[in-house]
Design an enzyme around this catalytic site. Structure first.
Site, PDB file in Angstrom:
ATOM      1  N   SER A  88       0.841  -1.194   0.000  1.00  0.00           N
ATOM      2  CA  SER A  88       0.000   0.000   0.000  1.00  0.00           C
ATOM      3  C   SER A  88       0.873   1.239   0.000  1.00  0.00           C
ATOM      4  O   SER A  88       1.587   1.508   0.969  1.00  0.00           O
ATOM      5  CB  SER A  88      -0.909   0.014   1.230  1.00  0.00           C
ATOM      6  OG  SER A  88      -1.586   1.249   1.337  1.00  0.00           O
ATOM      7  N   HIS A  97      -1.200  -1.404  -4.235  1.00  0.00           N
ATOM      8  CA  HIS A  97      -2.486  -1.040  -3.634  1.00  0.00           C
ATOM      9  C   HIS A  97      -2.521   0.475  -3.440  1.00  0.00           C
ATOM     10  O   HIS A  97      -1.625   1.053  -2.820  1.00  0.00           O
ATOM     11  CB  HIS A  97      -2.651  -1.749  -2.286  1.00  0.00           C
ATOM     12  CG  HIS A  97      -4.007  -1.591  -1.679  1.00  0.00           C
ATOM     13  ND1 HIS A  97      -5.093  -2.367  -2.047  1.00  0.00           N
ATOM     14  CD2 HIS A  97      -4.469  -0.733  -0.739  1.00  0.00           C
ATOM     15  CE1 HIS A  97      -6.149  -2.018  -1.344  1.00  0.00           C
ATOM     16  NE2 HIS A  97      -5.802  -1.017  -0.554  1.00  0.00           N
ATOM     17  N   ASP A 148      -4.762   3.581  -2.077  1.00  0.00           N
ATOM     18  CA  ASP A 148      -5.889   4.027  -1.254  1.00  0.00           C
ATOM     19  C   ASP A 148      -6.273   5.453  -1.614  1.00  0.00           C
ATOM     20  O   ASP A 148      -5.499   6.390  -1.384  1.00  0.00           O
ATOM     21  CB  ASP A 148      -5.522   3.966   0.228  1.00  0.00           C
ATOM     22  CG  ASP A 148      -5.416   2.540   0.743  1.00  0.00           C
ATOM     23  OD1 ASP A 148      -6.344   1.754   0.485  1.00  0.00           O
ATOM     24  OD2 ASP A 148      -4.409   2.211   1.390  1.00  0.00           O
ATOM     25  N   MET A 192      -8.738   8.442  -0.750  1.00  0.00           N
ATOM     26  CA  MET A 192      -9.612   8.889   0.341  1.00  0.00           C
ATOM     27  C   MET A 192     -10.116  10.295   0.069  1.00  0.00           C
ATOM     28  O   MET A 192      -9.361  11.155  -0.397  1.00  0.00           O
ATOM     29  CB  MET A 192      -8.841   8.877   1.664  1.00  0.00           C
ATOM     30  CG  MET A 192      -8.183   7.562   2.006  1.00  0.00           C
ATOM     31  SD  MET A 192      -7.287   7.675   3.567  1.00  0.00           S
ATOM     32  CE  MET A 192      -6.460   6.093   3.584  1.00  0.00           C
ATOM     33  N   HIS A 238      -8.293   1.235  -4.414  1.00  0.00           N
ATOM     34  CA  HIS A 238      -9.272   1.092  -3.332  1.00  0.00           C
ATOM     35  C   HIS A 238      -9.914   2.449  -3.074  1.00  0.00           C
ATOM     36  O   HIS A 238      -9.289   3.354  -2.515  1.00  0.00           O
ATOM     37  CB  HIS A 238      -8.532   0.574  -2.087  1.00  0.00           C
ATOM     38  CG  HIS A 238      -9.384   0.446  -0.874  1.00  0.00           C
ATOM     39  ND1 HIS A 238      -8.850   0.262   0.389  1.00  0.00           N
ATOM     40  CD2 HIS A 238     -10.724   0.461  -0.701  1.00  0.00           C
ATOM     41  CE1 HIS A 238      -9.823   0.178   1.270  1.00  0.00           C
ATOM     42  NE2 HIS A 238     -10.972   0.305   0.642  1.00  0.00           N
ATOM     43  N   MET A 291     -12.009   4.744  -1.150  1.00  0.00           N
ATOM     44  CA  MET A 291     -12.660   5.057   0.123  1.00  0.00           C
ATOM     45  C   MET A 291     -13.316   6.419  -0.034  1.00  0.00           C
ATOM     46  O   MET A 291     -12.937   7.400   0.611  1.00  0.00           O
ATOM     47  CB  MET A 291     -11.631   5.035   1.258  1.00  0.00           C
ATOM     48  CG  MET A 291     -11.189   3.641   1.615  1.00  0.00           C
ATOM     49  SD  MET A 291     -10.002   3.583   2.970  1.00  0.00           S
ATOM     50  CE  MET A 291      -8.493   3.536   2.034  1.00  0.00           C
ATOM     51  N   MET A 335     -11.607  -5.328   5.385  1.00  0.00           N
ATOM     52  CA  MET A 335     -10.836  -4.354   6.152  1.00  0.00           C
ATOM     53  C   MET A 335     -10.636  -4.895   7.565  1.00  0.00           C
ATOM     54  O   MET A 335     -11.601  -5.119   8.290  1.00  0.00           O
ATOM     55  CB  MET A 335     -11.562  -3.010   6.197  1.00  0.00           C
ATOM     56  CG  MET A 335     -11.644  -2.276   4.866  1.00  0.00           C
ATOM     57  SD  MET A 335     -10.029  -1.885   4.153  1.00  0.00           S
ATOM     58  CE  MET A 335      -9.311  -0.869   5.453  1.00  0.00           C
ATOM     59  N   ASP A 392      -6.765  -6.217   4.360  1.00  0.00           N
ATOM     60  CA  ASP A 392      -6.019  -4.965   4.465  1.00  0.00           C
ATOM     61  C   ASP A 392      -6.135  -4.400   5.874  1.00  0.00           C
ATOM     62  O   ASP A 392      -7.235  -4.093   6.337  1.00  0.00           O
ATOM     63  CB  ASP A 392      -6.584  -3.958   3.452  1.00  0.00           C
ATOM     64  CG  ASP A 392      -5.868  -2.617   3.478  1.00  0.00           C
ATOM     65  OD1 ASP A 392      -4.874  -2.466   4.214  1.00  0.00           O
ATOM     66  OD2 ASP A 392      -6.310  -1.709   2.743  1.00  0.00           O
TER      67      ASP A 392
END
Length: 216
Positions: free
Chosen positions: A7, A32, A34, A36, A65, A67, A136, A174
């Site tokens: 990540s 990965h 993330d 956000m 991913h 979010m 998660m 994760d």
């Protein structure tokens, strides 16, 4: 064999390009990413421009991913930025089935993430149409948290559904995965291990990934 998906939320942002190059030379399988929005989770990370820029320097699959709230608004943009897998949260989309099919219409893989308190049963009817489910094992939004113990029960439960409804489903986990607990997570049924701090700590990326793999 398990896959390791470092990540980059835990990478050194001042030298992100260099860290990506180190991942290229390691046994990392995916990257990965993330994303956000500061609304679905109490943090803001990075978005499409960053993904586009690092896409130019690696051929590793991008595990994006999201979010973010109402993720369907940006699916096409993330596909164009280089995403190979797009994960949306069960808790963030009112029309999950529609968005999953929308993602797949672009020829990329579709996945659903579940927050720690969300039961596996919530996505039972979606499993046959999913490429991956992300469990998660920490509350999303920040790196460096400890693994939530009941996540192991959820992994085992999802593995049972996988065996029953979609044997090609990938199980990704994760949050809080370390050298000490990675073997347990894999034994419970995980196929993909997302690791941030465990990969990037100390700058020994290649060695840390080798240690995470161990004999798994």
């Amino acid at each position: 064999m398990i896959k390791i998906a470092p990540s980059i939320l835990s990478a050194n942002f001042a030298r992100l390009g260099e860290d990506i190059e180190l991942l290229n030379k390691s046994r990392a399988d995916w990257i990965h990413i993330d994303v956000m929005d500061g609304m679905f989770v109490p943090n803001i990370s990075f978005g499409i421009p960053v993904i586009k820029s690092i896409r130019k320097i690696t051929s590793l699959p991008f595990d994006v991913h999201l979010m973010i709230e109402k993720p369907d608004r940006y699916i096409e943009d993330f596909v164009k930025s280089g995403a190979d897998i797009i994960t949306i949260h069960y808790e963030a989309d009112k029309h999950l089935d529609r968005t999953i099919n929308y993602i797949k219409s672009f020829g990329v893989k579709a996945a659903v993430a579940l927050n720690p308190a969300t039961p596996i049963e919530s996505i039972r009817y979606l499993i046959p149409n999913l490429d991956m489910v992300l469990i998660m094992s920490v509350n999303p939004g920040f790196g460096g948290q400890k693994y939530i113990r009941y996540s192991s029960d959820k992994i085992r439960e999802l593995k049972e559904m996988k065996d029953k409804f979609n044997e090609n489903l990938l199980i990704e986990v994760d949050g809080g995965i370390t050298m000490e607990n990675v073997e347990e997570v894999v034994k419970n049924g995980a196929d993909i291990i997302v690791a941030g701090s465990a990969v990037f700590k100390g700058g020994n990326i290649k060695k840390n990934i080798e240690n995470l793999r161990g004999d798994l």
